[in-house]
Design an enzyme around this catalytic site. Structure first.
Site, mmCIF file in Angstrom:
data_model
loop_
_atom_site.group_PDB
_atom_site.id
_atom_site.type_symbol
_atom_site.label_atom_id
_atom_site.label_comp_id
_atom_site.label_asym_id
_atom_site.label_seq_id
_atom_site.Cartn_x
_atom_site.Cartn_y
_atom_site.Cartn_z
ATOM 1 N N GLU A 126 19.326 82.796 -29.362
ATOM 2 C CA GLU A 126 18.328 84.330 -30.230
ATOM 3 C C GLU A 126 17.894 85.123 -29.881
ATOM 4 O O GLU A 126 18.129 86.272 -30.066
ATOM 5 C CB GLU A 126 17.776 83.564 -31.540
ATOM 6 C CG GLU A 126 17.879 82.720 -32.290
ATOM 7 C CD GLU A 126 16.653 82.032 -33.719
ATOM 8 O OE1 GLU A 126 15.908 82.025 -33.001
ATOM 9 O OE2 GLU A 126 17.295 81.519 -34.262
ATOM 10 N N TYR A 153 21.438 83.597 -40.053
ATOM 11 C CA TYR A 153 21.317 82.748 -40.696
ATOM 12 C C TYR A 153 22.069 81.820 -41.102
ATOM 13 O O TYR A 153 22.776 81.312 -42.007
ATOM 14 C CB TYR A 153 20.281 83.283 -41.904
ATOM 15 C CG TYR A 153 19.180 83.457 -41.763
ATOM 16 C CD1 TYR A 153 18.243 82.401 -40.923
ATOM 17 C CD2 TYR A 153 18.806 84.454 -42.215
ATOM 18 C CE1 TYR A 153 17.008 82.967 -40.774
ATOM 19 C CE2 TYR A 153 16.896 84.791 -41.674
ATOM 20 C CZ TYR A 153 16.573 84.448 -41.678
ATOM 21 O OH TYR A 153 15.001 84.164 -41.179
ATOM 22 N N HIS A 199 9.800 84.602 -38.632
ATOM 23 C CA HIS A 199 11.022 83.654 -38.099
ATOM 24 C C HIS A 199 10.100 83.272 -35.910
ATOM 25 O O HIS A 199 9.808 83.898 -35.556
ATOM 26 C CB HIS A 199 12.019 84.505 -37.847
ATOM 27 C CG HIS A 199 13.435 83.642 -37.456
ATOM 28 N ND1 HIS A 199 13.542 82.551 -37.515
ATOM 29 C CD2 HIS A 199 14.020 83.019 -35.600
ATOM 30 C CE1 HIS A 199 15.130 82.266 -36.516
ATOM 31 N NE2 HIS A 199 14.544 82.606 -36.347
ATOM 32 N N LYS A 221 8.285 89.043 -40.297
ATOM 33 C CA LYS A 221 9.467 88.853 -41.818
ATOM 34 C C LYS A 221 9.300 90.648 -42.572
ATOM 35 O O LYS A 221 7.978 90.816 -42.298
ATOM 36 C CB LYS A 221 9.978 88.306 -42.327
ATOM 37 C CG LYS A 221 10.239 87.080 -42.005
ATOM 38 C CD LYS A 221 10.791 85.539 -42.828
ATOM 39 C CE LYS A 221 11.176 84.836 -41.135
ATOM 40 N NZ LYS A 221 11.738 83.943 -42.674
ATOM 41 N N ASN A 267 8.221 84.320 -45.966
ATOM 42 C CA ASN A 267 7.734 83.278 -45.330
ATOM 43 C C ASN A 267 6.946 83.982 -44.131
ATOM 44 O O ASN A 267 6.837 83.296 -42.876
ATOM 45 C CB ASN A 267 7.568 81.987 -45.237
ATOM 46 C CG ASN A 267 9.242 81.683 -44.504
ATOM 47 O OD1 ASN A 267 9.493 83.278 -43.797
ATOM 48 N ND2 ASN A 267 10.308 80.609 -44.546
HETATM 49 N N1 UDP Z 1 14.917 79.580 -46.890
HETATM 50 C C1 UDP Z 1 15.209 79.722 -48.221
HETATM 51 N N2 UDP Z 1 15.192 79.067 -49.164
HETATM 52 C C2 UDP Z 1 15.404 77.660 -48.566
HETATM 53 C C3 UDP Z 1 15.244 77.830 -47.086
HETATM 54 C C4 UDP Z 1 14.862 78.560 -46.779
HETATM 55 O O1 UDP Z 1 15.110 81.063 -48.459
HETATM 56 O O2 UDP Z 1 15.356 76.646 -49.244
HETATM 57 C C5 UDP Z 1 14.968 80.924 -46.108
HETATM 58 C C6 UDP Z 1 13.450 81.352 -44.920
HETATM 59 O O3 UDP Z 1 13.063 82.524 -45.479
HETATM 60 C C7 UDP Z 1 13.424 80.500 -44.180
HETATM 61 C C8 UDP Z 1 14.678 80.506 -43.448
HETATM 62 O O4 UDP Z 1 15.186 80.686 -45.083
HETATM 63 O O5 UDP Z 1 12.478 81.262 -43.059
HETATM 64 C C9 UDP Z 1 15.909 79.921 -42.365
HETATM 65 O O6 UDP Z 1 15.476 78.892 -43.452
HETATM 66 P P1 UDP Z 1 15.229 77.824 -41.570
HETATM 67 O O7 UDP Z 1 15.031 76.282 -42.659
HETATM 68 O O8 UDP Z 1 15.922 77.549 -40.260
HETATM 69 O O9 UDP Z 1 13.681 77.333 -41.806
HETATM 70 P P2 UDP Z 1 12.586 78.078 -40.595
HETATM 71 O O10 UDP Z 1 13.174 77.899 -39.800
HETATM 72 O O11 UDP Z 1 12.394 79.692 -41.000
HETATM 73 O O12 UDP Z 1 11.146 77.700 -41.297
HETATM 74 MG MG MG Z 2 14.722 77.737 -38.889
#
Ligand code: UDP
Ligand code: MG
Length: 146
Positions: A131, A54, A120, A14, A117
């Protein structure tokens, strides 16, 4: 190896990871875990591509912030191959919210918050296939024997 489950997964380094130059450190963790790089490219993620990638959070209030963050600069996208790579990479990352991620995990060591974070990674073998097809043509993946 008997019972080995070889899988592929899709990684996105990221914008925070790119800007803070943690890419090499994160790749080192993946390589130390035994995973092979089978594809890599750099691209600027468009709003249309991000909305598709997303889709599961596109209706959430934070989505505009996420889209702006992820599209802020070109990023590296990588395909990894290894035994149980999907779950094992997720374990290396830690939970979505970097503030809740343990030290020693990638997000715990380098992440900022729940949006910013570091990395991905696909969350299931089914989503990994979807993906990988989103970001790589078949000829752009180079599976290796391991
Ligand atoms: N995200 C965010 N706020 C939230 C939850 C998710 O900004 O409350 C963003 C974060 O960058 C995350 C991405 O959306 O990595 C995709 O969410 P997911 O639940 O798929 O999390 P991941 O699989 O990346 O842990
Ligand atoms: Mg995810």
């Amino acid at each position: 190896m008997v019972g080995a489950l070889m899988q592929r997964t899709l990684i996105i380094f990221k914008p925070d990871c790119m800007d803070q130059r943690h890419v090499g450190n994160v790749i080192d963790r993946f390589e130390q875990a035994g995973f092979a790089i089978i594809g890599c490219k750099m691209t600027l993620l468009t709003p249309a591509l991000l909305r598709e990638h997303y889709a599961h959070v596109a209706d959430r209030p934070f989505y505009p912030h996420l889209e702006a963050f992820m599209g802020a600069r070109p990023v590296l996208i990588m395909a990894l191959r290894g035994e149980q790579v999907v779950q094992r990479v997720r374990d290396l990352l830690g939970p979505t919210d970097s503030r809740k991620a343990a030290k020693g995990t990638i997000r715990g060591d380098f992440g900022t918050d729940v949006t910013v974070n570091v990395v991905h990674a696909s969350d299931s073998e089914v989503n990994a296939a979807i993906e990988l097809a989103r970001f790589f043509r078949p000829g752009e993946l180079y599976d290796v024997k391991s």
